[in-house]
Write a protein that holds these residues in place. Structure first.
Motif, PDB file in Angstrom:
ATOM      1  N   GLY A   1       0.828  -1.196   0.000  1.00 36.31           N
ATOM      2  CA  GLY A   1       0.000   0.000   0.000  1.00 36.31           C
ATOM      3  C   GLY A   1       0.856   1.237   0.000  1.00 36.31           C
ATOM      4  N   GLY A   2       0.216   2.347  -0.290  1.00 36.54           N
ATOM      5  CA  GLY A   2       0.912   3.627  -0.328  1.00 36.54           C
ATOM      6  C   GLY A   2       0.051   4.652  -1.027  1.00 36.54           C
ATOM      7  N   THR A   3       0.668   5.402  -1.918  1.00 37.50           N
ATOM      8  CA  THR A   3      -0.044   6.410  -2.698  1.00 37.50           C
ATOM      9  C   THR A   3       0.077   6.041  -4.178  1.00 37.50           C
ATOM     10  OG1 THR A   3       1.897   7.842  -2.864  1.00 37.50           O
ATOM     11  CG2 THR A   3       0.406   8.213  -0.989  1.00 37.50           C
ATOM     12  N   TYR A   4      -0.693   6.730  -4.999  1.00 37.83           N
ATOM     13  CA  TYR A   4      -0.636   6.475  -6.433  1.00 37.83           C
ATOM     14  C   TYR A   4      -0.882   7.762  -7.194  1.00 37.83           C
ATOM     15  CZ  TYR A   4      -5.716   6.787  -7.025  1.00 37.83           C
ATOM     16  OH  TYR A   4      -7.022   7.236  -7.063  1.00 37.83           O
ATOM     17  N   ASP A   5      -0.431   7.775  -8.439  1.00 36.21           N
ATOM     18  CA  ASP A   5      -0.823   8.832  -9.359  1.00 36.21           C
ATOM     19  C   ASP A   5      -0.974   8.232 -10.746  1.00 36.21           C
ATOM     20  OD1 ASP A   5       1.849   9.186 -10.763  1.00 36.21           O
ATOM     21  OD2 ASP A   5       2.419   9.800  -8.747  1.00 36.21           O
TER      22      ASP A   5
ATOM     23  N   ASN B   1      -0.909   9.028 -14.879  1.00 34.54           N
ATOM     24  CA  ASN B   1      -0.447   9.927 -15.925  1.00 34.54           C
ATOM     25  C   ASN B   1      -0.779   9.265 -17.255  1.00 34.54           C
ATOM     26  OD1 ASN B   1       0.785  11.797 -17.535  1.00 34.54           O
ATOM     27  ND2 ASN B   1       2.851  11.447 -16.767  1.00 34.54           N
ATOM     28  N   GLY B   2      -1.892   9.675 -17.867  1.00 32.45           N
ATOM     29  CA  GLY B   2      -2.332   9.066 -19.118  1.00 32.45           C
ATOM     30  C   GLY B   2      -2.723   7.616 -18.905  1.00 32.45           C
ATOM     31  N   SER B   3      -2.040   6.717 -19.582  1.00 33.47           N
ATOM     32  CA  SER B   3      -2.365   5.288 -19.475  1.00 33.47           C
ATOM     33  C   SER B   3      -1.379   4.551 -18.565  1.00 33.47           C
ATOM     34  CB  SER B   3      -2.372   4.646 -20.869  1.00 33.47           C
ATOM     35  OG  SER B   3      -1.080   4.724 -21.435  1.00 33.47           O
ATOM     36  N   VAL B   4      -0.819   5.285 -17.597  1.00 28.77           N
ATOM     37  CA  VAL B   4       0.130   4.688 -16.651  1.00 28.77           C
ATOM     38  C   VAL B   4      -0.260   5.070 -15.234  1.00 28.77           C
ATOM     39  CG1 VAL B   4       2.544   4.695 -15.881  1.00 28.77           C
ATOM     40  CG2 VAL B   4       2.026   4.701 -18.320  1.00 28.77           C
ATOM     41  N   VAL B   5      -0.276   4.076 -14.342  1.00 30.07           N
ATOM     42  CA  VAL B   5      -0.473   4.341 -12.921  1.00 30.07           C
ATOM     43  C   VAL B   5       0.826   3.954 -12.211  1.00 30.07           C
ATOM     44  CG1 VAL B   5      -1.540   2.074 -12.444  1.00 30.07           C
ATOM     45  CG2 VAL B   5      -1.927   3.982 -10.875  1.00 30.07           C
ATOM     46  N   THR B   6       1.244   4.800 -11.288  1.00 29.50           N
ATOM     47  CA  THR B   6       2.443   4.527 -10.497  1.00 29.50           C
ATOM     48  C   THR B   6       2.028   4.365  -9.050  1.00 29.50           C
ATOM     49  OG1 THR B   6       3.793   5.805 -12.030  1.00 29.50           O
ATOM     50  CG2 THR B   6       4.735   5.355  -9.849  1.00 29.50           C
ATOM     51  N   HIS B   7       2.378   3.214  -8.482  1.00 27.77           N
ATOM     52  CA  HIS B   7       2.136   2.935  -7.067  1.00 27.77           C
ATOM     53  C   HIS B   7       3.406   3.276  -6.306  1.00 27.77           C
ATOM     54  CE1 HIS B   7      -0.809  -0.440  -8.530  1.00 27.77           C
ATOM     55  NE2 HIS B   7      -1.316   0.757  -8.682  1.00 27.77           N
ATOM     56  N   HIS B   8       3.314   4.228  -5.385  1.00 26.50           N
ATOM     57  CA  HIS B   8       4.448   4.636  -4.556  1.00 26.50           C
ATOM     58  C   HIS B   8       4.339   3.831  -3.254  1.00 26.50           C
ATOM     59  CE1 HIS B   8       4.880   7.892  -7.444  1.00 26.50           C
ATOM     60  NE2 HIS B   8       3.602   8.194  -7.234  1.00 26.50           N
ATOM     61  N   VAL B   9       5.144   2.795  -3.143  1.00 26.78           N
ATOM     62  CA  VAL B   9       4.989   1.797  -2.084  1.00 26.78           C
ATOM     63  C   VAL B   9       5.559   2.301  -0.760  1.00 26.78           C
ATOM     64  CG1 VAL B   9       5.483  -0.577  -1.401  1.00 26.78           C
ATOM     65  CG2 VAL B   9       5.104  -0.031  -3.818  1.00 26.78           C
ATOM     66  N   GLN B  10       4.704   2.266   0.269  1.00 30.54           N
ATOM     67  CA  GLN B  10       5.103   2.660   1.624  1.00 30.54           C
ATOM     68  C   GLN B  10       5.154   1.481   2.584  1.00 30.54           C
ATOM     69  OE1 GLN B  10       2.052   5.664   2.119  1.00 30.54           O
ATOM     70  NE2 GLN B  10       3.466   7.295   1.524  1.00 30.54           N
TER      71      GLN B  10
ATOM     72  N   THR C   1       9.842   2.138  -3.145  1.00 29.04           N
ATOM     73  CA  THR C   1       9.995   2.096  -4.597  1.00 29.04           C
ATOM     74  C   THR C   1       8.687   2.488  -5.283  1.00 29.04           C
ATOM     75  OG1 THR C   1       9.311  -0.230  -4.845  1.00 29.04           O
ATOM     76  CG2 THR C   1      11.653   0.198  -4.385  1.00 29.04           C
ATOM     77  N   ASP C   2       8.772   2.670  -6.582  1.00 27.39           N
ATOM     78  CA  ASP C   2       7.605   2.945  -7.412  1.00 27.39           C
ATOM     79  C   ASP C   2       7.353   1.737  -8.291  1.00 27.39           C
ATOM     80  OD1 ASP C   2       7.384   5.492  -6.378  1.00 27.39           O
ATOM     81  OD2 ASP C   2       8.421   6.445  -8.060  1.00 27.39           O
ATOM     82  N   LEU C   3       6.126   1.232  -8.277  1.00 29.87           N
ATOM     83  CA  LEU C   3       5.721   0.139  -9.153  1.00 29.87           C
ATOM     84  C   LEU C   3       4.861   0.740 -10.256  1.00 29.87           C
ATOM     85  CD1 LEU C   3       4.829  -2.562  -6.457  1.00 29.87           C
ATOM     86  CD2 LEU C   3       7.002  -2.216  -7.668  1.00 29.87           C
ATOM     87  N   VAL C   4       5.342   0.663 -11.476  1.00 33.01           N
ATOM     88  CA  VAL C   4       4.686   1.292 -12.625  1.00 33.01           C
ATOM     89  C   VAL C   4       3.868   0.243 -13.366  1.00 33.01           C
ATOM     90  CG1 VAL C   4       5.073   2.550 -14.786  1.00 33.01           C
ATOM     91  CG2 VAL C   4       6.576   2.953 -12.800  1.00 33.01           C
ATOM     92  N   ARG C   5       2.616   0.587 -13.680  1.00 34.36           N
ATOM     93  CA  ARG C   5       1.697  -0.302 -14.378  1.00 34.36           C
ATOM     94  C   ARG C   5       1.065   0.442 -15.541  1.00 34.36           C
ATOM     95  NH1 ARG C   5       4.202  -3.162 -11.178  1.00 34.36           N
ATOM     96  NH2 ARG C   5       3.317  -4.155  -9.340  1.00 34.36           N
ATOM     97  N   SER C   6       1.011  -0.208 -16.708  1.00 34.42           N
ATOM     98  CA  SER C   6       0.248   0.385 -17.806  1.00 34.42           C
ATOM     99  C   SER C   6      -1.218  -0.002 -17.603  1.00 34.42           C
ATOM    100  CB  SER C   6       0.764  -0.078 -19.171  1.00 34.42           C
ATOM    101  OG  SER C   6       0.555  -1.458 -19.330  1.00 34.42           O
ATOM    102  N   ILE C   7      -2.096   0.893 -18.024  1.00 31.70           N
ATOM    103  CA  ILE C   7      -3.542   0.729 -17.833  1.00 31.70           C
ATOM    104  C   ILE C   7      -4.197   0.509 -19.180  1.00 31.70           C
ATOM    105  CG2 ILE C   7      -5.672   1.867 -17.088  1.00 31.70           C
ATOM    106  CD1 ILE C   7      -3.854   3.783 -15.440  1.00 31.70           C
ATOM    107  N   SER C   8      -5.090  -0.482 -19.235  1.00 35.13           N
ATOM    108  CA  SER C   8      -5.977  -0.626 -20.384  1.00 35.13           C
ATOM    109  C   SER C   8      -7.329  -1.104 -19.863  1.00 35.13           C
ATOM    110  CB  SER C   8      -5.398  -1.582 -21.438  1.00 35.13           C
ATOM    111  OG  SER C   8      -5.204  -2.868 -20.896  1.00 35.13           O
ATOM    112  N   TRP C   9      -8.300  -1.094 -20.729  1.00 33.06           N
ATOM    113  CA  TRP C   9      -9.663  -1.452 -20.339  1.00 33.06           C
ATOM    114  C   TRP C   9     -10.214  -2.497 -21.297  1.00 33.06           C
ATOM    115  CZ3 TRP C   9     -11.381   0.547 -15.834  1.00 33.06           C
ATOM    116  CH2 TRP C   9     -10.719   1.674 -15.347  1.00 33.06           C
ATOM    117  N   VAL C  10     -10.889  -3.483 -20.758  1.00 35.16           N
ATOM    118  CA  VAL C  10     -11.645  -4.451 -21.537  1.00 35.16           C
ATOM    119  C   VAL C  10     -13.057  -4.396 -20.964  1.00 35.16           C
ATOM    120  CG1 VAL C  10     -11.942  -6.870 -22.164  1.00 35.16           C
ATOM    121  CG2 VAL C  10      -9.633  -5.914 -21.946  1.00 35.16           C
TER     122      VAL C  10
END
Length: 137
Positions: free
Chosen positions: A75-79, A81-90, A100-109
């Motif tokens: 858990g932590g915070t997130y932001d 930016n377009g089709s990318v979400v970054t999880h800032h792990v606390q 660290t930051d865990l970066v995930r690309s976002i798409s929708w089905v």
């Protein structure tokens, strides 16, 4: 994207091929994005080994370790930016993820949220990524 999401699938992909499902074929999990920028992710194998007659405090270290192998959480915070979400792990089950930051690309089905991890290398040097599909809670 804010809200609570339930895990539908978690697949590890090499090239275009699913090579494993790290938490089994019917994993369970919850991903929560709060409007205030906080997030948490809890994922687990649906059936983890456990001696039903024991409580967590009565279990051996080996029993606890085996149960932890089928679970992850952070858990932590997130932001976004377009089709990318970054999880800032606390906080995390994995100590090396904290800070660290865990970066995930976002798409929708349809109404499902699909997150893809950044590519990494296996011990043998092959490229892989994780594909996680979530449905609204």
């Amino acid at each position: 994207m804010a809200g609570t999401w339930l895990l539908v699938d978690f697949a590890r992909i090499v090239g275009r091929e699913v090579v494993t499902r790290p938490l089994g074929h019917r994993p369970t999990g919850q991903l929560t994005y709060q409007p205030n920028g906080r997030m948490s992710a809890l994922l687990m194998r649906a059936k983890r080994p456990w001696h039903q007659s024991r409580t967590f405090f009565e279990a051996s270290d080996n029993d606890r370790s085996a149960a932890a192998l089928g679970f992850t959480g952070y858990g932590g915070t997130y932001d976004v930016n377009g089709s990318v979400v970054t999880h800032h792990v606390q906080v995390s089950l994995y100590p090396d993820h904290v800070g660290t930051d865990l970066v995930r690309s976002i798409s929708w089905v349809d109404d499902r949220l699909v997150l893809r991890t950044t590519s990494q290398r296996t011990r043998s040097g092959r490229q892989f990524h994780d594909h996680l599909e979530w449905r609204p809670a």
